[in-house]
Design an enzyme around this catalytic site. Structure first.
Site, PDB file in Angstrom:
ATOM      1  N   LYS A  61       0.843  -1.207   0.000  1.00 15.44           N
ATOM      2  CA  LYS A  61       0.000   0.000   0.000  1.00 15.44           C
ATOM      3  C   LYS A  61       0.876   1.254   0.000  1.00 15.44           C
ATOM      4  O   LYS A  61       0.593   2.232  -0.690  1.00 15.44           O
ATOM      5  CB  LYS A  61      -0.938  -0.026   1.219  1.00 15.44           C
ATOM      6  CG  LYS A  61      -2.053  -1.067   1.098  1.00 15.44           C
ATOM      7  CD  LYS A  61      -2.814  -1.305   2.408  1.00 15.44           C
ATOM      8  CE  LYS A  61      -3.821  -2.452   2.223  1.00 15.44           C
ATOM      9  NZ  LYS A  61      -4.584  -2.773   3.445  1.00 15.44           N
ATOM     10  N   GLN A  74      -4.699  -1.561   9.690  1.00 11.63           N
ATOM     11  CA  GLN A  74      -4.552  -2.892   9.074  1.00 11.63           C
ATOM     12  C   GLN A  74      -5.079  -3.957  10.025  1.00 11.63           C
ATOM     13  O   GLN A  74      -4.703  -3.997  11.197  1.00 11.63           O
ATOM     14  CB  GLN A  74      -3.070  -3.131   8.718  1.00 11.63           C
ATOM     15  CG  GLN A  74      -2.816  -4.407   7.942  1.00 11.63           C
ATOM     16  CD  GLN A  74      -3.467  -4.416   6.555  1.00 11.63           C
ATOM     17  OE1 GLN A  74      -3.627  -3.373   5.920  1.00 11.63           O
ATOM     18  NE2 GLN A  74      -3.866  -5.573   6.085  1.00 11.63           N
ATOM     19  N   ASP A 106     -11.143   2.878   4.331  1.00 13.65           N
ATOM     20  CA  ASP A 106     -11.418   1.442   4.276  1.00 13.65           C
ATOM     21  C   ASP A 106     -12.928   1.169   4.290  1.00 13.65           C
ATOM     22  O   ASP A 106     -13.355   0.034   4.051  1.00 13.65           O
ATOM     23  CB  ASP A 106     -10.790   0.748   5.497  1.00 13.65           C
ATOM     24  CG  ASP A 106      -9.634  -0.153   5.135  1.00 13.65           C
ATOM     25  OD1 ASP A 106      -9.589  -0.610   3.977  1.00 13.65           O
ATOM     26  OD2 ASP A 106      -8.793  -0.402   6.011  1.00 13.65           O
TER      27      ASP A 106
HETATM   28  N1  GUN Z   1      -6.921  -6.996   6.286  1.00 17.52           N
HETATM   29  C1  GUN Z   1      -7.262  -7.762   5.232  1.00 17.52           C
HETATM   30  N2  GUN Z   1      -7.831  -7.000   4.273  1.00 17.52           N
HETATM   31  C2  GUN Z   1      -7.857  -5.735   4.737  1.00 17.52           C
HETATM   32  C3  GUN Z   1      -8.323  -4.500   4.192  1.00 17.52           C
HETATM   33  O1  GUN Z   1      -8.855  -4.408   3.088  1.00 17.52           O
HETATM   34  N3  GUN Z   1      -8.148  -3.417   4.984  1.00 17.52           N
HETATM   35  C4  GUN Z   1      -7.579  -3.494   6.221  1.00 17.52           C
HETATM   36  N4  GUN Z   1      -7.476  -2.370   6.917  1.00 17.52           N
HETATM   37  N5  GUN Z   1      -7.142  -4.617   6.748  1.00 17.52           N
HETATM   38  C5  GUN Z   1      -7.280  -5.733   6.000  1.00 17.52           C
END
Ligand code: GUN
Length: 286
Positions: free
Chosen positions: A52, A96, A119
């Site tokens: 990311k 995350q 998100d």
């Molecule tokens: N963990 C697995 N997929 C995601 C996601 O799309 N966003 C976040 N913040 N954590 C994750």
């Protein structure tokens, strides 16, 4: 059979976002900013966060990662979120997941300013999605919808079976499909006879992290297959939830995994962060 190429589409989206970032910088001197909270040493989470961050760099965003030890307290993470909510150079906040056991994840997600919730996990944005109002939509299901759109696959009236009912993928995926006028079934770990549901599906969307869960006998001829799962085999190879080799021969369209939905998730995070930055720039100028 045609491959739904998420890698290629994500590159196209990144080019568009890079151009928009340039324009934003010229018009108001704003640089979109993303803050990421990473707690603990989970290798998969660390990899996702690093991908990311690299994507942010590619399109010209500012990004910062708050790397915290697994033993961190709830209060310390809360303080970090509050300071990011108040920080004008941060447009998007991403925590995350998963977080260590001692942490109250719901409380943290609710603490994120909904205007910075790139998100789409805050209940405010979840509510807006379910009621089909504009807001932030979780990146993975949003990426799936973009991929379907790109290949002109219209789900209106189609029988769509979502396998997996998580807050991150399955539930928002079902809401998006419903908003697009599909007929939607959601299957999950307690579903009695999965095949009974998938064998009649026009579109199967699966994201549970079980290797080879969807086999050729579970899929009807010419179905569209969206594989959202990512697992590592004992040999270290990344694979999805679908027996790609056999199922691809029967399907009309199929995503590879990796190279399908994964890159789209990151592209949608960039797109949501740009959207937040534009909203914040407007607010500052009004
Ligand atoms: N963990 C697995 N997929 C995601 C996601 O799309 N966003 C976040 N913040 N954590 C994750």
């Amino acid at each position: 059979m045609q491959l739904l190429d998420g890698r290629n589409l994500s590159k196209k989206i990144e080019v568009e976002i890079t151009q928009e970032v340039k324009k934003l910088k010229e018009s108001c001197g704003c640089t979109p900013g993303l803050a990421v909270v990473l707690v603990g040493q989970d290798p998969a989470s660390a990899t996702y966060v690093s991908m990311k961050k690299k994507a942010c760099d590619r399109v010209g965003f500012y990004s910062i990662t708050h790397d915290m030890p697994a033993t961190i307290s709830q209060e310390a993470i809360e303080r970090t979120i509050i300071s990011m909510n108040e920080n004008d150079s941060i447009d998007g906040i991403l925590i995350q997941l998963p977080l260590p056991e001692q942490i109250d994840t719901t409380k943290l997600l609710e603490l994120v300013d909904p205007a910075k919730d790139v998100d789409g996990f805050h209940p405010y944005n979840v509510g807006r999605l379910v009621t089909n109002l504009d807001g932030f939509v979780p990146c993975t299901p949003l990426g799936v919808m973009k991929l379907l759109e790109e290949y002109k696959i219209d789900v209106k009236g189609k029988n769509c079976v979502v396998v997996g009912a998580s807050n991150i993928v399955g539930k928002p995926m079902a809401a998006l499909l419903l908003n697009a006028d599909a007929t939607v079934e959601v299957c999950h770990i307690f579903t009695d006879d999965l095949k009974k549901h998938t064998q009649n599906a026009d579109v199967i969307l699966v994201g549970v992290g079980v290797i080879n869960l969807i086999t050729e006998d579970m899929v009807k001829e010419d179905a569209v297959i969206i594989d959202i799962g990512v697992s590592r085999t004992p040999e270290g190879k990344l694979v999805g939830d679908v027996d790609f080799e056999a199922v691809s021969k029967k399907s009309s369209y199929i995503t590879p995994s990796p190279g399908g939905v994964g890159p789209m998730t990151i592209a949608m995070l960039l797109s949501n962060t740009l959207k937040a930055a534009k909203m914040n720039a407007k607010k500052k100028n009004s």
